[in-house]
Design an enzyme around this catalytic site. Structure first.
Site, PDB file in Angstrom:
ATOM      1  N   SER A  69      -2.256   1.043  -4.642  1.00  0.00           N
ATOM      2  CA  SER A  69      -2.126  -0.197  -3.882  1.00  0.00           C
ATOM      3  C   SER A  69      -2.116  -1.430  -4.779  1.00  0.00           C
ATOM      4  O   SER A  69      -1.233  -1.600  -5.601  1.00  0.00           O
ATOM      5  CB  SER A  69      -3.243  -0.269  -2.832  1.00  0.00           C
ATOM      6  OG  SER A  69      -3.073  -1.356  -1.967  1.00  0.00           O
ATOM      7  N   ASP A 283       1.939  -1.803  -3.074  1.00  0.00           N
ATOM      8  CA  ASP A 283       2.507  -0.733  -2.258  1.00  0.00           C
ATOM      9  C   ASP A 283       2.981  -1.219  -0.901  1.00  0.00           C
ATOM     10  O   ASP A 283       3.337  -0.421  -0.036  1.00  0.00           O
ATOM     11  CB  ASP A 283       1.513   0.417  -2.094  1.00  0.00           C
ATOM     12  CG  ASP A 283       0.297   0.037  -1.251  1.00  0.00           C
ATOM     13  OD1 ASP A 283      -0.071  -1.155  -1.244  1.00  0.00           O
ATOM     14  OD2 ASP A 283      -0.286   0.934  -0.608  1.00  0.00           O
ATOM     15  N   GLU A 376      -7.740  -7.693   7.907  1.00  0.00           N
ATOM     16  CA  GLU A 376      -8.708  -8.063   6.896  1.00  0.00           C
ATOM     17  C   GLU A 376      -8.244  -9.380   6.278  1.00  0.00           C
ATOM     18  O   GLU A 376      -7.048  -9.685   6.269  1.00  0.00           O
ATOM     19  CB  GLU A 376      -8.828  -6.984   5.831  1.00  0.00           C
ATOM     20  CG  GLU A 376      -9.397  -5.683   6.369  1.00  0.00           C
ATOM     21  CD  GLU A 376      -9.587  -4.630   5.296  1.00  0.00           C
ATOM     22  OE1 GLU A 376     -10.730  -4.287   5.020  1.00  0.00           O
ATOM     23  OE2 GLU A 376      -8.580  -4.168   4.736  1.00  0.00           O
TER      24      GLU A 376
END
Length: 548
Positions: A69, A283, A376
């Site tokens: 990521s 990603d 988030e």
């Protein structure tokens, strides 16, 4: 499965993917993630586990994504994707950790033990989809995944380089053919097609500009947007930067995580005053926006801002459709800026649920609503819709009053544009651009909804992150003894002060977050809390080595 078949598992491991390190590695909030050199045996074993999981799920397809990521290029990782496109069921994380860490000599017996524990019918067919990001170590690790799948007589299908959300999407489609076509092209057809459909219904008005600058983090998301932009027919003019050329390194001083944590603009991007910039991570599952003003000051529009923008528009569509019975809720973590939470509850009148960090926690909490919006603060999130919500909106689109039908048809396009399986930077980018276009807003007008409290994030390297325990959605520290008392004391000295600490899910660091009335005070509070963590939780090195 007869013992002779399990001997193949051991032989593959010993000869092709041996365990060469005693470093313990744990399945965290996003799977396994560490230095790529430590992962080959782990990925092979996750190929085994993916086959077992597929058979426990009656042969439904399981996903394996090779990625680290937002981490820098020397790292890599692997995570499993469950049949509905969600993260691996939490109860299986311990099984994954156990299988990853046993010796090669014990792998055969441990695999047999796992098969027995989960009552897997090894006679069933098993299907595993495998994707990878752009790291130079990913092809080798993807090959190890394939070998693991084959060792237990599963059927692997490789998707090559794709964004993490694309793999989640394809897994979902493979197991639910009403959701879409399980290919990269099917993803473009649904997500991008819905964007083009909705934009044709929304004339460009007000201060909205179709020009968007994009920081691709030198990763896969920018590469895929480079493919997509050729088919946008002028609905959105993408100026792409950090696509991996000219020596640009993955996530190095660029990308969503760098922009969010450092609160600095990325390198490699041309900047024009007040031009909005979208920043993806390596990603393609995180997205934040920002702009520089005429004094070169950066203004960040992070996951909280994206969540509030989408939530306000979705409530607007709900009202226009006349569907008041549908419940709407927003899910955040402790990292959400306090100002955003107040805006959502007091201005938008939408209930907020706070959960532990990790998109798997937000996703499940969001599913308790008919329409659940979760993000988030780092920009990882999406919107999920219940079958009841989709059926209600579809019925209004067919049978409602003329204006209600028009709004409902718009809403259905909005739903199709959403990758409901996981946070998706590309899908979220199109959602944001749709709302800004519908409202005729530029980035400064978006920013004007509320004023963030200044905040700061730090991390402290510790000997063992498990020395830190938390409760109350990670907002309170229960161990080590005395740390929460010290944090409370420090916070009490600052106006609008708030701080919490939590152990990383992927490395031996403790993450520190603070808010206060000024940036100087937020910085001071974060540094003081970091020192308390260092002193009471076994910090490594000297105080000067606590990194931002």
């Amino acid at each position: 499965m007869p013992p002779s078949s399990l001997r193949v598992v051991y032989a593959f491991a010993r000869e092709m993917h041996p365990k060469t390190t005693d470093v313990f590695i744990q399945y965290g909030t996003a799977g396994f993630r560490t230095k790529a050199s430590l992962l080959e045996h782990v990925v092979y074993r996750m190929g085994l586990l993916a086959v077992i999981r597929s058979r426990v799920k009656n042969g439904r397809t399981i996903g394996m994504m090779i990625t680290a990521s937002h981490n820098l290029e020397p790292d890599n990782g692997v995570k499993l994707v469950d049949p509905d496109g969600e993260m691996l069921e939490q109860s299986w994380e311990e099984i994954a950790t156990r299988l990853a860490n046993v010796s090669d000599n014990d792998l055969e017996s441990t695999t047999a033990q796992v098969i027995k524990e989960v009552n897997a019918d090894m006679a069933l067919k098993a299907s595993v989809y495998i994707g990878m990001d752009t790291r130079y170590t990913s092809p080798r690790l993807a090959a190890a995944a394939v070998h693991g799948v084959i060792a237990l007589k599963g059927t692997p299908k490789e998707f090559g380089i794709v964004t993490t959300p694309m793999l989640h999407y394809c897994v979902k489609c493979r197991n639910d053919n009403t959701y879409g076509t399980p290919t990269e092209e099917g993803y473009y057809e649904k997500i991008v097609g819905a964007f083009k459909n909705i934009r044709q219904k929304l004339p460009v008005t007000g201060d909205y500009s179709t020009t968007l600058y994009v920081d691709g983090a030198n990763g896969v998301g920018g590469k895929k947007l480079n493919i997509i932009r050729k088919s946008l027919d002028g609905e959105l003019d993408l100026n792409l930067y950090n696509l991996g050329g000219n020596g640009g390194k993955l996530n190095l001083n660029c990308g969503a995580d760098f922009v969010k944590v450092s609160q600095q603009p990325p390198v490699g991007v041309e900047h024009v005053a007040f031009q909005r910039v979208a920043s993806l991570d390596g990603d393609g599952d995180r997205l934040v926006y920002y702009y520089l003003d005429d004094k070169n000051k950066m203004h960040l529009l992070d996951g909280d801002r994206i969540a509030t923008l989408l939530a306000s528009y979705i409530t607007q569509l709900q009202t226009a459709c006349n569907a008041p019975a549908l419940t709407i809720g927003l899910v955040q973590t402790a990292y959400a800026n306090g100002a955003s939470t107040r805006y959502i509850t007091q201005e938008l009148k939408i209930p907020v649920t706070c959960v532990k960090t990790g998109v798997k926690h937000l996703h499940h909490a969001a599913m308790s609503y008919d329409i659940g919006i979760y993000f988030e603060a780092n920009g990882h999130g999406t919107v999920v819709y219940s079958q009841q919500a989709k059926a209600t909106i579809s019925k209004i689109a067919e049978e409602g009053e003329p204006e209600e039908r028009k709004a409902a048809q718009l809403f259905l396009n909005f739903i199709d544009m959403t990758n409901e399986t996981v946070g998706d930077a590309i899908s979220d980018l199109f959602l944001v651009e749709t709302v800004l276009c519908a409202r005729g807003q530029n980035a400064t007008q978006w920013m004007a909804a509320y004023d963030d409290l200044p905040c700061r994030q730090l991390k402290v390297t510790v000997q063992d992150r498990n020395a830190i325990s938390t409760t109350d959605a990670e907002r309170q520290c229960t161990a080590p003894e005395g740390l929460q008392t010290r944090i409370d004391e420090l916070v009490s000295h600052y106006t609008s002060g708030r701080a919490f600490v939590r152990p990383s899910g992927t490395e031996d660091v403790v993450r520190v977050y603070s808010e206060a009335d000024t940036q100087e005070n937020a910085d001071k509070l974060a540094a003081e809390v970091a020192q308390a963590v260092f002193d009471l939780a076994g910090g490594v090195g000297t105080r000067a080595e606590i990194p931002a």
